[in-house]
Design a protein around this motif. Structure first.
Motif, PDB file in Angstrom:
ATOM      1  N   ARG A  94       0.767  -1.277   0.584  1.00  0.00           N
ATOM      2  CA  ARG A  94       0.163  -0.364  -0.048  1.00  0.00           C
ATOM      3  C   ARG A  94       0.394   1.290   0.181  1.00  0.00           C
ATOM      4  N   LEU A  95       0.294   1.722  -1.130  1.00  0.00           N
ATOM      5  CA  LEU A  95       1.120   3.744  -1.227  1.00  0.00           C
ATOM      6  C   LEU A  95       1.006   4.339  -0.441  1.00  0.00           C
ATOM      7  N   PRO A  96       1.672   5.166   0.408  1.00  0.00           N
ATOM      8  CA  PRO A  96       1.359   6.089   0.931  1.00  0.00           C
ATOM      9  C   PRO A  96       0.698   7.640   0.174  1.00  0.00           C
ATOM     10  N   ASP A  97       0.177   8.362   0.178  1.00  0.00           N
ATOM     11  CA  ASP A  97       0.030   9.031   0.022  1.00  0.00           C
ATOM     12  C   ASP A  97      -0.543   9.526  -1.462  1.00  0.00           C
ATOM     13  N   ILE A  98      -1.178   8.488  -1.991  1.00  0.00           N
ATOM     14  CA  ILE A  98      -1.276   8.592  -3.492  1.00  0.00           C
ATOM     15  C   ILE A  98      -1.689   9.812  -4.114  1.00  0.00           C
ATOM     16  N   LYS A  99      -1.811  10.583  -3.370  1.00  0.00           N
ATOM     17  CA  LYS A  99      -2.513  12.614  -4.566  1.00  0.00           C
ATOM     18  C   LYS A  99      -1.230  13.293  -4.951  1.00  0.00           C
ATOM     19  N   ASN A 100      -0.215  12.409  -4.945  1.00  0.00           N
ATOM     20  CA  ASN A 100       1.034  13.438  -4.993  1.00  0.00           C
ATOM     21  C   ASN A 100       1.687  12.170  -5.517  1.00  0.00           C
ATOM     22  N   ILE A 101       1.872  11.386  -5.503  1.00  0.00           N
ATOM     23  CA  ILE A 101       2.333  10.078  -6.300  1.00  0.00           C
ATOM     24  C   ILE A 101       2.481  10.670  -8.100  1.00  0.00           C
ATOM     25  N   GLU A 102       3.434  11.054  -8.851  1.00  0.00           N
ATOM     26  CA  GLU A 102       3.386  11.402  -9.733  1.00  0.00           C
ATOM     27  C   GLU A 102       4.078  10.088 -11.367  1.00  0.00           C
ATOM     28  N   ARG A 103       4.512   8.531 -10.456  1.00  0.00           N
ATOM     29  CA  ARG A 103       4.574   8.193 -11.758  1.00  0.00           C
ATOM     30  C   ARG A 103       5.147   6.310 -10.446  1.00  0.00           C
ATOM     31  N   ILE A 104       4.864   5.694 -10.572  1.00  0.00           N
ATOM     32  CA  ILE A 104       5.404   4.458 -10.354  1.00  0.00           C
ATOM     33  C   ILE A 104       5.962   3.322 -11.178  1.00  0.00           C
ATOM     34  N   VAL A 105       6.935   3.343 -10.878  1.00  0.00           N
ATOM     35  CA  VAL A 105       8.447   1.812 -11.700  1.00  0.00           C
ATOM     36  C   VAL A 105       7.692   0.766 -11.105  1.00  0.00           C
ATOM     37  N   LEU A 106       7.414   0.225 -11.268  1.00  0.00           N
ATOM     38  CA  LEU A 106       7.963  -1.675 -11.144  1.00  0.00           C
ATOM     39  C   LEU A 106       8.581  -2.200 -11.989  1.00  0.00           C
ATOM     40  N   ASN A 107      10.214  -2.744 -11.438  1.00  0.00           N
ATOM     41  CA  ASN A 107      10.860  -3.467 -12.191  1.00  0.00           C
ATOM     42  C   ASN A 107      11.048  -3.246 -13.233  1.00  0.00           C
ATOM     43  N   ASP A 108      12.199  -1.731 -13.189  1.00  0.00           N
ATOM     44  CA  ASP A 108      12.041  -1.036 -14.127  1.00  0.00           C
ATOM     45  C   ASP A 108      10.737  -1.120 -15.646  1.00  0.00           C
ATOM     46  N   VAL A 109       9.959  -1.150 -14.776  1.00  0.00           N
ATOM     47  CA  VAL A 109       8.952  -0.769 -16.044  1.00  0.00           C
ATOM     48  C   VAL A 109       7.444  -0.163 -15.108  1.00  0.00           C
ATOM     49  N   GLU A 110       7.055   1.403 -15.801  1.00  0.00           N
ATOM     50  CA  GLU A 110       5.852   1.948 -15.451  1.00  0.00           C
ATOM     51  C   GLU A 110       4.872   1.780 -15.305  1.00  0.00           C
ATOM     52  N   VAL A 111       4.665   1.746 -14.691  1.00  0.00           N
ATOM     53  CA  VAL A 111       3.290   0.983 -14.302  1.00  0.00           C
ATOM     54  C   VAL A 111       1.530   2.455 -13.559  1.00  0.00           C
ATOM     55  N   PRO A 112       0.354   1.853 -13.517  1.00  0.00           N
ATOM     56  CA  PRO A 112      -0.331   3.402 -13.472  1.00  0.00           C
ATOM     57  C   PRO A 112      -0.405   3.250 -12.006  1.00  0.00           C
ATOM     58  N   ALA A 122       8.997 -13.825  -6.607  1.00  0.00           N
ATOM     59  CA  ALA A 122       9.719 -13.744  -5.990  1.00  0.00           C
ATOM     60  C   ALA A 122      10.696 -12.011  -4.991  1.00  0.00           C
ATOM     61  N   LYS A 123      11.113 -11.404  -6.535  1.00  0.00           N
ATOM     62  CA  LYS A 123      12.186  -9.913  -5.603  1.00  0.00           C
ATOM     63  C   LYS A 123      11.500  -9.234  -6.578  1.00  0.00           C
ATOM     64  N   HIS A 124      11.265  -7.633  -6.364  1.00  0.00           N
ATOM     65  CA  HIS A 124      10.728  -6.646  -6.939  1.00  0.00           C
ATOM     66  C   HIS A 124      11.713  -5.513  -6.152  1.00  0.00           C
ATOM     67  N   THR A 125      11.563  -4.687  -7.401  1.00  0.00           N
ATOM     68  CA  THR A 125      11.964  -3.574  -6.859  1.00  0.00           C
ATOM     69  C   THR A 125      10.688  -2.182  -7.065  1.00  0.00           C
ATOM     70  N   VAL A 126       9.913  -1.552  -6.325  1.00  0.00           N
ATOM     71  CA  VAL A 126       9.786  -0.886  -6.382  1.00  0.00           C
ATOM     72  C   VAL A 126      10.037   0.280  -5.981  1.00  0.00           C
ATOM     73  N   LYS A 127       9.938   1.584  -7.326  1.00  0.00           N
ATOM     74  CA  LYS A 127       9.903   2.903  -7.564  1.00  0.00           C
ATOM     75  C   LYS A 127       9.306   4.167  -7.216  1.00  0.00           C
ATOM     76  N   VAL A 128       8.256   4.491  -6.201  1.00  0.00           N
ATOM     77  CA  VAL A 128       7.569   6.294  -6.410  1.00  0.00           C
ATOM     78  C   VAL A 128       7.753   7.228  -6.173  1.00  0.00           C
ATOM     79  N   ALA A 129       7.783   8.533  -7.346  1.00  0.00           N
ATOM     80  CA  ALA A 129       8.488   8.801  -7.521  1.00  0.00           C
ATOM     81  C   ALA A 129       7.115  10.100  -7.074  1.00  0.00           C
ATOM     82  N   TYR A 130       7.486  11.031  -6.142  1.00  0.00           N
ATOM     83  CA  TYR A 130       6.271  12.123  -5.387  1.00  0.00           C
ATOM     84  C   TYR A 130       6.484  13.589  -5.987  1.00  0.00           C
ATOM     85  N   ARG A 131       5.842  14.089  -5.985  1.00  0.00           N
ATOM     86  CA  ARG A 131       5.912  15.120  -6.938  1.00  0.00           C
ATOM     87  C   ARG A 131       5.977  16.720  -5.954  1.00  0.00           C
ATOM     88  N   ASP A 132       6.842  17.488  -6.157  1.00  0.00           N
ATOM     89  CA  ASP A 132       7.761  18.179  -4.724  1.00  0.00           C
ATOM     90  C   ASP A 132       6.561  19.732  -4.297  1.00  0.00           C
TER      91      ASP A 132
END
Length: 132
Positions: A94-112, A122-132
């Motif tokens: 569950r990602l916090p502060d969804i209204k300020n999320i700019e983009r989500i990248v799951l295993n090097d692929v951008e997702v909605p 078994a293994k994941h990297t999730v990157k969540v970019a937030y707006r300033d």
């Protein structure tokens, strides 16, 4: 019994956590109301899509969960979460502060952008970019 219902709903909505309870559906409430209250409790759990299980399944869940590794780093406006564990087991992040999320990248692929991400292998990297 209404207090128990409130605690369950609060745990789900406010804390996203579990409640462990042991309910004796026979003679623990006055006036032979125990069985009816137990059935109302099961209806609430079903209606709210809350997991209801036995102690063996709960123990198995925690033993599997203990084998997972979750690490997160928040650097500037980017949250990076690394998850690893056994294959063929899912986990919901569950990602916090969804209204300020700019983009989500799951295993090097951008997702909605969404509040919850279900991780199925078994293994994941999730990157969540937030707006300033």
């Amino acid at each position: 019994i209404e207090e128990i219902f409130r605690l369950i709903i609060d745990a789900k909505q406010d804390y996203h956590t579990i409640v462990v309870g042991l309910f004796h559906p026979y003679d623990c409430l006055p006036g032979k109301k125990s069985y009816k209250s137990y059935m109302k409790l099961l209806d609430l759990l079903r209606d709210e899509s809350i997991w209801c299980t036995n102690l063996e399944n709960l123990s198995n869940y925690w033993n599997k969960r203990r084998k997972r590794e979750i690490n997160s780093i928040f650097n500037k406006q980017c949250l990076t979460v690394n998850v690893s564990g056994s294959e063929n087991e899912s986990m919901t992040l569950r990602l916090p502060d969804i209204k300020n999320i700019e983009r989500i990248v799951l295993n090097d692929v951008e997702v909605p952008i969404r509040e919850r991400i279900v991780l199925n292998v078994a293994k994941h990297t999730v990157k969540v970019a937030y707006r300033d």
